[in-house]
Structures are given as structure tokens and as C-alpha cells.
Scaffold this active site. Structure first.
Site, PDB file in Angstrom:
ATOM      1  NE  ARG A  27      -3.727  -2.047   2.601  1.00  0.00           N
ATOM      2  CZ  ARG A  27      -3.463  -3.262   3.080  1.00  0.00           C
ATOM      3  NH1 ARG A  27      -2.273  -3.536   3.582  1.00  0.00           N
ATOM      4  NH2 ARG A  27      -4.392  -4.197   3.064  1.00  0.00           N
ATOM      5  CE  LYS A  38      -7.610  -1.138   4.814  1.00  0.00           C
ATOM      6  NZ  LYS A  38      -8.096  -1.394   3.467  1.00  0.00           N
ATOM      7  CG  HIS A  89      -5.107   0.328  -3.554  1.00  0.00           C
ATOM      8  ND1 HIS A  89      -4.278   0.529  -2.470  1.00  0.00           N
ATOM      9  CD2 HIS A  89      -5.877  -0.738  -3.239  1.00  0.00           C
ATOM     10  CE1 HIS A  89      -4.539  -0.363  -1.547  1.00  0.00           C
ATOM     11  NE2 HIS A  89      -5.506  -1.155  -1.986  1.00  0.00           N
ATOM     12  NE  ARG A 128      -2.739  -3.798  -1.387  1.00  0.00           N
ATOM     13  CZ  ARG A 128      -2.207  -4.603  -0.482  1.00  0.00           C
ATOM     14  NH1 ARG A 128      -0.894  -4.660  -0.354  1.00  0.00           N
ATOM     15  NH2 ARG A 128      -2.959  -5.343   0.304  1.00  0.00           N
ATOM     16  CG  HIS A 167      -6.835  -9.279   0.376  1.00  0.00           C
ATOM     17  ND1 HIS A 167      -6.782  -9.364  -0.993  1.00  0.00           N
ATOM     18  CD2 HIS A 167      -6.585  -7.975   0.679  1.00  0.00           C
ATOM     19  CE1 HIS A 167      -6.499  -8.168  -1.495  1.00  0.00           C
ATOM     20  NE2 HIS A 167      -6.375  -7.316  -0.505  1.00  0.00           N
ATOM     21  CE1 TYR A 206      -7.582  -4.798  -2.701  1.00  0.00           C
ATOM     22  CE2 TYR A 206      -5.273  -4.838  -3.279  1.00  0.00           C
ATOM     23  CZ  TYR A 206      -6.285  -4.383  -2.486  1.00  0.00           C
ATOM     24  OH  TYR A 206      -6.017  -3.503  -1.496  1.00  0.00           O
TER      25      TYR A 206
END
Length: 192
Positions: free
Chosen positions: A41, A71, A140, A143, A166, A175
Site C-alpha cells: 500500500r 492499515k 492502489h 498494488r 486479505h 483486486y
């Protein structure tokens, strides 16, 4: 927040990196190349200091980097692949005396501050626009690009789920940014 897309074209990724190198801003090149090759991230990328990625005693880049994700608060270990190391080496060589406590992606404003998330978004979006990348791009996207190309090369979704930290596969599938073209490729591949 709008959903951003991965950069699906490997040619566009090469164009993006070449554009940034040609512009002569090695910090911006290194930021994008590092982001594309680590799947971190942006908040974790911007918090990195040189001692996180470089062993000053051995005078070499670390093979693996350990961080605590901002995060999630989870520990993460990741390999610095050759492309990430090459980008960081270019940045280190261009920088004047680098200290372990210096931020890797240092702002030009203030003393030893990382660039802001806003500046990172601006760098990424403007660079992508300059090379004709038309997808909805944000921080993002770097990523997600890593995930998309890993999946296209056959990396199983459970491995990607673990890599991204995740909690379930449905998040990982989002994603990947699987498009209709990707689904069409399956039909082309499997002709029974």
C-alpha cells in the site's frame, strides 16, 4: 472512493517506467517501479526508511524487508526482487549521503519528510496519463497491477490472498480487476 484499476498492459508498464526515467526524476521512477514490484500500500511505501531496505553494515540491499502494515497492523515480510532493487539502487546512487533514518521517497519540502499521499497520487496519475494509460488510476493501481500480472502468470488466488493479507478470496478477486478480455481468453484457451 472510486475503484481504481490495474495496469493490464505490460507494454504500458514499460512505457511508464521509460517515461519516468526519461523525465530524469529518479525518485518518481523508483516510487512507481518499487510499488509495481512489492504490492505494498502507498502508506507503507511512503513510511519506508533506508535502514528498512538497505543493510549499511554489509553495504547492500536486504533480500527481504520486514514491516508492520499501517492499515492492518499485521507484520509483513516481502522479497525485494531485482527490479525493485534496481530502482532503489538508481535512487540511492542519485541521492547525496543517505542515512538509515532518511525516508526513501523523500519530499523536497522540509527536512526528511516523505512525499505525501497526495503527491504520490499526482505523480502516478500524471505519469500514466502521459503514456496513454486510460484506466482509472490511483496509488492502489500499483498494488493491483502486481496482483493482476501475478494472476495472469498463474499464481493461485490463495497465494495472492496471503500476499495481500486479505481476509477472504472475494477481496483478492476484486483486486485482480479481471476484465471481459480475460474471460474471453479462457474461452480461447479451452476449446474442447
Amino acid at each position: 472512493m472510486n475503484r481504481v484499476e490495474p495496469i493490464r498492459s505490460e507494454k504500458k508498464i514499460r512505457d511508464l517506467k521509460n517515461y519516468l526515467l526519461g523525465a530524469g526524476n529518479i525518485r518518481n521512477y523508483a516510487l512507481v517501479a518499487f510499488g509495481l514490484n512489492t504490492a505494498l500500500r502507498i502508506s507503507d511505501i511512503l513510511n519506508l526508511t533506508w535502514k528498512d531496505i538497505f543493510d549499511f553494515y554489509e553495504d547492500s540491499f536486504k533480500s527481504h524487508v520486514y514491516i508492520v502494515e499501517k492499515k492492518t497492523g499485521k507484520e509483513k515480510k516481502f522479497l525485494l526482487n531485482n527490479n525493485a532493487k534496481l530502482a532503489l539502487k538508481k535512487l540511492k546512487n542519485e541521492s547525496k549521503a543517505v542515512l538509515g533514518s532518511d525516508f526513501v521517497f523523500k519530499s523536497r519540502e522540509g527536512h526528511n519528510k516523505p512525499i505525501t499521499r497526495f503527491m504520490a497520487i499526482k505523480i502516478i496519475k500524471n505519469s500514466c496519463t502521459s503514456v496513454g494509460i486510460k484506466e482509472r488510476i490511483g496509488c492502489h493501481s500499483l498494488r493491483k497491477t502486481f496482483g493482476y500480472h501475478s494472476w495472469k502468470k498463474g499464481v493461485p488466488i490463495p497465494i495472492l490472498m496471503e500476499l495481500f493479507n486479505h481476509s477472504n478470496q472475494s477481496i483478492t478477486k476484486l483486486y485482480l480487476g479481471i476484465s471481459q478480455d480475460d474471460i474471453d481468453d479462457v474461452y480461447r484457451l479451452v476449446e474442447l
